[in-house]
Design an enzyme around this catalytic site. Structure first.
Site, PDB file in Angstrom:
ATOM      1  N   ILE A   4      55.068 -15.582  69.934  1.00  0.00           N
ATOM      2  CA  ILE A   4      55.732 -15.002  68.766  1.00  0.00           C
ATOM      3  C   ILE A   4      54.773 -15.004  67.572  1.00  0.00           C
ATOM      4  CG2 ILE A   4      57.765 -15.116  67.241  1.00  0.00           C
ATOM      5  CD1 ILE A   4      58.250 -14.478  70.327  1.00  0.00           C
ATOM      6  N   THR A  13      60.142 -11.930  73.594  1.00  0.00           N
ATOM      7  CA  THR A  13      59.459 -12.320  74.823  1.00  0.00           C
ATOM      8  C   THR A  13      59.763 -13.768  75.205  1.00  0.00           C
ATOM      9  OG1 THR A  13      57.674 -10.828  74.201  1.00  0.00           O
ATOM     10  CG2 THR A  13      57.179 -12.428  75.933  1.00  0.00           C
ATOM     11  N   ARG A  17      19.320   1.774  63.005  1.00  0.00           N
ATOM     12  CA  ARG A  17      18.648   1.051  64.095  1.00  0.00           C
ATOM     13  C   ARG A  17      17.743   1.999  64.887  1.00  0.00           C
ATOM     14  NH1 ARG A  17      17.317  -4.025  66.024  1.00  0.00           N
ATOM     15  NH2 ARG A  17      17.405  -4.086  68.289  1.00  0.00           N
ATOM     16  N   SER A  19      57.680  -7.663  79.551  1.00  0.00           N
ATOM     17  CA  SER A  19      57.990  -6.250  79.798  1.00  0.00           C
ATOM     18  C   SER A  19      59.455  -6.081  80.189  1.00  0.00           C
ATOM     19  CB  SER A  19      57.103  -5.700  80.918  1.00  0.00           C
ATOM     20  OG  SER A  19      55.768  -5.882  80.592  1.00  0.00           O
ATOM     21  N   PHE A  45      59.710 -11.875  65.107  1.00  0.00           N
ATOM     22  CA  PHE A  45      60.525 -11.161  66.088  1.00  0.00           C
ATOM     23  C   PHE A  45      60.422 -11.882  67.428  1.00  0.00           C
ATOM     24  CE2 PHE A  45      60.685  -7.700  69.302  1.00  0.00           C
ATOM     25  CZ  PHE A  45      61.995  -7.295  69.097  1.00  0.00           C
ATOM     26  N   GLU A 102      54.277  -4.623  71.822  1.00  0.00           N
ATOM     27  CA  GLU A 102      55.275  -3.574  71.509  1.00  0.00           C
ATOM     28  C   GLU A 102      55.511  -2.647  72.693  1.00  0.00           C
ATOM     29  OE1 GLU A 102      56.527  -4.407  68.880  1.00  0.00           O
ATOM     30  OE2 GLU A 102      54.873  -5.380  67.857  1.00  0.00           O
ATOM     31  N   GLN A 144      28.986  -1.642  72.320  1.00  0.00           N
ATOM     32  CA  GLN A 144      27.856  -1.125  73.113  1.00  0.00           C
ATOM     33  C   GLN A 144      26.744  -0.618  72.190  1.00  0.00           C
ATOM     34  OE1 GLN A 144      28.168  -1.505  76.327  1.00  0.00           O
ATOM     35  NE2 GLN A 144      26.165  -0.679  76.861  1.00  0.00           N
ATOM     36  N   HIS A 161      26.136  -1.465  69.163  1.00  0.00           N
ATOM     37  CA  HIS A 161      25.532  -2.565  68.399  1.00  0.00           C
ATOM     38  C   HIS A 161      24.687  -3.495  69.287  1.00  0.00           C
ATOM     39  CE1 HIS A 161      28.286  -1.353  65.210  1.00  0.00           C
ATOM     40  NE2 HIS A 161      27.665  -2.172  64.387  1.00  0.00           N
ATOM     41  N   GLY A 162      24.757  -3.348  70.605  1.00  0.00           N
ATOM     42  CA  GLY A 162      23.985  -4.227  71.489  1.00  0.00           C
ATOM     43  C   GLY A 162      24.325  -5.686  71.218  1.00  0.00           C
TER      44      GLY A 162
HETATM   45  C1  LIG Z   1      48.828 -11.508  70.475  1.00  0.00           C
HETATM   46  C2  LIG Z   1      50.227 -11.276  70.949  1.00  0.00           C
HETATM   47  C3  LIG Z   1      51.277 -11.244  70.043  1.00  0.00           C
HETATM   48  C4  LIG Z   1      52.599 -11.084  70.476  1.00  0.00           C
HETATM   49  N1  LIG Z   1      53.633 -11.127  69.569  1.00  0.00           N
HETATM   50  C5  LIG Z   1      54.915 -11.069  70.011  1.00  0.00           C
HETATM   51  C6  LIG Z   1      56.004 -11.197  69.095  1.00  0.00           C
HETATM   52  O1  LIG Z   1      55.819 -11.346  67.881  1.00  0.00           O
HETATM   53  N2  LIG Z   1      57.277 -11.167  69.586  1.00  0.00           N
HETATM   54  C7  LIG Z   1      57.536 -11.021  70.920  1.00  0.00           C
HETATM   55  O2  LIG Z   1      58.697 -11.002  71.311  1.00  0.00           O
HETATM   56  N3  LIG Z   1      56.511 -10.901  71.825  1.00  0.00           N
HETATM   57  C8  LIG Z   1      55.224 -10.915  71.407  1.00  0.00           C
HETATM   58  N4  LIG Z   1      54.176 -10.797  72.292  1.00  0.00           N
HETATM   59  C9  LIG Z   1      54.476 -10.656  73.711  1.00  0.00           C
HETATM   60  C10 LIG Z   1      54.272  -9.225  74.208  1.00  0.00           C
HETATM   61  O3  LIG Z   1      55.299  -8.401  73.732  1.00  0.00           O
HETATM   62  C11 LIG Z   1      54.248  -9.306  75.748  1.00  0.00           C
HETATM   63  O4  LIG Z   1      53.038  -9.945  76.090  1.00  0.00           O
HETATM   64  C12 LIG Z   1      54.315  -7.923  76.388  1.00  0.00           C
HETATM   65  O5  LIG Z   1      55.603  -7.382  76.250  1.00  0.00           O
HETATM   66  C13 LIG Z   1      53.980  -7.994  77.899  1.00  0.00           C
HETATM   67  O6  LIG Z   1      54.749  -8.999  78.502  1.00  0.00           O
HETATM   68  P1  LIG Z   1      54.044 -10.114  79.399  1.00  0.00           P
HETATM   69  O7  LIG Z   1      52.867 -10.663  78.666  1.00  0.00           O
HETATM   70  O8  LIG Z   1      55.098 -11.078  79.802  1.00  0.00           O
HETATM   71  O9  LIG Z   1      53.479  -9.350  80.659  1.00  0.00           O
HETATM   72  P2  LIG Z   1      54.345  -8.955  81.959  1.00  0.00           P
HETATM   73  O10 LIG Z   1      55.606  -8.313  81.580  1.00  0.00           O
HETATM   74  O11 LIG Z   1      54.373 -10.113  82.877  1.00  0.00           O
HETATM   75  O12 LIG Z   1      53.358  -7.837  82.573  1.00  0.00           O
HETATM   76  C14 LIG Z   1      52.068  -8.168  83.087  1.00  0.00           C
HETATM   77  C15 LIG Z   1      51.314  -6.877  83.335  1.00  0.00           C
HETATM   78  O13 LIG Z   1      52.019  -6.076  84.280  1.00  0.00           O
HETATM   79  C16 LIG Z   1      52.331  -4.803  83.704  1.00  0.00           C
HETATM   80  N5  LIG Z   1      53.658  -4.398  84.175  1.00  0.00           N
HETATM   81  C17 LIG Z   1      54.832  -5.040  83.992  1.00  0.00           C
HETATM   82  N6  LIG Z   1      55.844  -4.354  84.562  1.00  0.00           N
HETATM   83  C18 LIG Z   1      55.282  -3.242  85.108  1.00  0.00           C
HETATM   84  C19 LIG Z   1      55.796  -2.123  85.838  1.00  0.00           C
HETATM   85  N7  LIG Z   1      57.116  -1.971  86.067  1.00  0.00           N
HETATM   86  N8  LIG Z   1      54.939  -1.194  86.295  1.00  0.00           N
HETATM   87  C20 LIG Z   1      53.607  -1.303  86.023  1.00  0.00           C
HETATM   88  N9  LIG Z   1      53.067  -2.333  85.344  1.00  0.00           N
HETATM   89  C21 LIG Z   1      53.887  -3.286  84.899  1.00  0.00           C
HETATM   90  C22 LIG Z   1      52.294  -5.005  82.207  1.00  0.00           C
HETATM   91  O14 LIG Z   1      52.024  -3.817  81.520  1.00  0.00           O
HETATM   92  C23 LIG Z   1      51.176  -6.016  82.070  1.00  0.00           C
HETATM   93  O15 LIG Z   1      49.947  -5.325  82.097  1.00  0.00           O
HETATM   94  C24 LIG Z   1      52.855 -10.925  71.869  1.00  0.00           C
HETATM   95  C25 LIG Z   1      51.790 -10.915  72.779  1.00  0.00           C
HETATM   96  C26 LIG Z   1      50.495 -11.088  72.342  1.00  0.00           C
HETATM   97  C27 LIG Z   1      49.376 -11.092  73.359  1.00  0.00           C
END
Ligand SMILES: Cc1cc2nc3c(=O)[nH]c(=O)nc-3n(C[C@H](O)[C@H](O)[C@H](O)COP(=O)(O)OP(=O)(O)OC[C@H]3O[C@@H](n4cnc5c(N)ncnc54)[C@H](O)[C@@H]3O)c2cc1C
Length: 390
Positions: free
Chosen positions: A156, A125, A263, A131, A122, A359, A332, A334-335
């Site tokens: 991804i 991003t 433990r 976000s 999918f 998600e 915590q 499990h130390g």
């Molecule tokens: C292991 C892993 C697997 C993933 N797999 C996929 C995948 O298969 N497909 C895919 O499309 N994406 C994937 N992602 C991406 C994931 O969906 C994004 O990381 C996520 O949506 C957050 O976007 P960002 O990392 O760009 O953070 P940003 O959008 O830059 O946000 C950074 C921080 O600010 C916060 N924030 C942002 N806007 C606001 C707001 N308006 N108010 C308050 N707080 C805010 C966020 O919650 C976050 O804590 C994956 C990410 C990881 C880590």
């Protein structure tokens, strides 16, 4: 609301747990260290019909009901967060196809996804942000019978092995979904390594440089890419992740109970120290509450209740926080034993943090839930002032 499992659902739950406990859990730390998910395991999960769980029988899938899919995700999440993400993204592509695919697209792709002959990924991003995904900068430009995709998707899950990518691109500023096959000219995958959690989820960057996609592989209509197609996929993804978080938290709790029961410190079992008892009591209560929220979302899903979307957000938000809290407590308890890469609890803690980001991060869920809560409250106030308008 009936939250009891039927006899056949209980039997399915026992089968999923047995499989995951025997075939996945003992190897999950090793997968994590190697940063890969073995192809043989993916093939076995396909043969068992698990990977195609959400695909209806008419397309060669297992056609599981919502509760059975939830129980399967719980069992997978108990064993491996990375494997849960395979179940999640693969089934997100299948769900989007089921809801928005043409008859020809469903016939072409769903049986292959159900049998694991294609692995779905999918791609929403982008480097500029996750976000705010509606603002994608990947473009699709018409060229004769084809679309030319230009842009980049990042983080991804399972991009390294996926063979069918659902990506969202802008057509004249309107977000639109496309299915892109691995091997399409102009599609390049770059592995991403060194993640803190989901280390065996084989993440990648998906680069599209003049990537030519036939018009027949647009999914849904122009402008439906984010609001409808990705929306459907994300609702399903949140449901799967919420259940997976319950499984992860349960695994962390079980490990903690086992450790606290053997433990000794200061001449007594950890289990008999009141501060540890407090932690365990909170963990037990949290896991139970998260499971109940997932069951509530499930009952609404089965009933086709439109309030499901919000209930799923609430379940995902709560369950991912619970997973993070419970896994943190497990380390915590499990130390030092919980801090080595030979101990599953530190993997649970790293994976649980990822659950709070994917998600739709927890902050995004908080925004959605609070806005929805206010809308409900305001509607109730209006109904009280003028009961005839309901
Ligand atoms: C292991 C892993 C697997 C993933 N797999 C996929 C995948 O298969 N497909 C895919 O499309 N994406 C994937 N992602 C991406 C994931 O969906 C994004 O990381 C996520 O949506 C957050 O976007 P960002 O990392 O760009 O953070 P940003 O959008 O830059 O946000 C950074 C921080 O600010 C916060 N924030 C942002 N806007 C606001 C707001 N308006 N108010 C308050 N707080 C805010 C966020 O919650 C976050 O804590 C994956 C990410 C990881 C880590």
């Amino acid at each position: 609301m009936d939250l009891e499992l039927s006899a056949s659902q209980q039997a399915a739950q026992a089968e999923y747990r047995r499989f995951m406990d025997e075939r996945v859990a003992p190897l999950a730390d090793e997968f994590d260290r190697r940063q890969e998910m073995p192809a043989e395991l993916i093939a076995e999960l396909s043969r068992c019909g698990y990977l195609g769980g959400v695909v209806p029988a008419q397309y060669a899938g297992a056609g599981l009901d919502a509760i059975s899919w939830g129980l399967l995700c719980e069992a997978v999440g108990r064993a491996s967060g990375s494997l849960l993400s395979l179940f999640t993204v693969h089934s997100m592509v299948a769900q989007a196809l089921l809801k928005w695919g043409s008859a020809a697209q469903r016939q072409q792709w769903l049986p292959m996804l159900a049998r694991g002959e294609r692995i779905g990924a999918f791609g929403l991003t982008e480097p500029a942000g996750g976000s705010d995904a509606g603002q994608s900068t990947t473009t699709a430009t018409a060229d004769g019978e084809d679309w030319i995709l230009q842009g980049e998707k990042c983080w991804i899950s399972f991009a390294q092995v996926a063979s069918l990518f659902l990506v969202v691109a802008q057509v004249d500023g309107k977000a639109t979904a496309f299915l892109v096959e691995r091997g399409t000219p102009g599609l390049h995958i770059e592995p991403i390594e060194g993640m803190s959690g989901f280390r065996s989820a084989m993440l990648g960057r998906v680069l599209m440089d003049g990537c030519r996609v036939p018009a027949s592989q647009m999914l849904g209509r122009i402008g439906f890419g984010f609001s409808h197609v990705a929306g459907t996929a994300l609702d399903h993804g949140r449901y799967s992740i919420a259940w997976g978080c319950v499984g992860l938290a349960q695994a962390a709790l079980d490990a903690s109970l086992a450790y606290a029961g053997q433990r000794k410190t200061f001449g007594a079992l950890l289990l008999d120290h009141q501060l540890i008892q407090g932690m365990l009591a909170d963990m037990i209560t949290q896991v139970r509450a998260a499971r109940l929220l997932c069951l509530r979302a499930c009952v609404m899903k089965e009933a086709g209740d439109p309030a499901l979307i919000m209930e799923t957000s609430i379940a995902k938000y709560f369950a991912s926080r619970v997973a993070s809290d419970v896994a943190g407590h497990a380390v915590q308890i499990h130390g030092a034993q919980g801090c080595t890469d030979r101990s599953a609890v530190q993997r649970y803690m790293r994976d649980a943090k990822i659950m709070e980001i994917i998600e739709g991060s927890n902050e995004i869920q908080q925004i959605l839930i609070s806005r929805h809560g206010y809308r409900d409250f305001a509607a109730q106030q209006r109904a009280q002032i003028n009961p005839t308008q309901g």
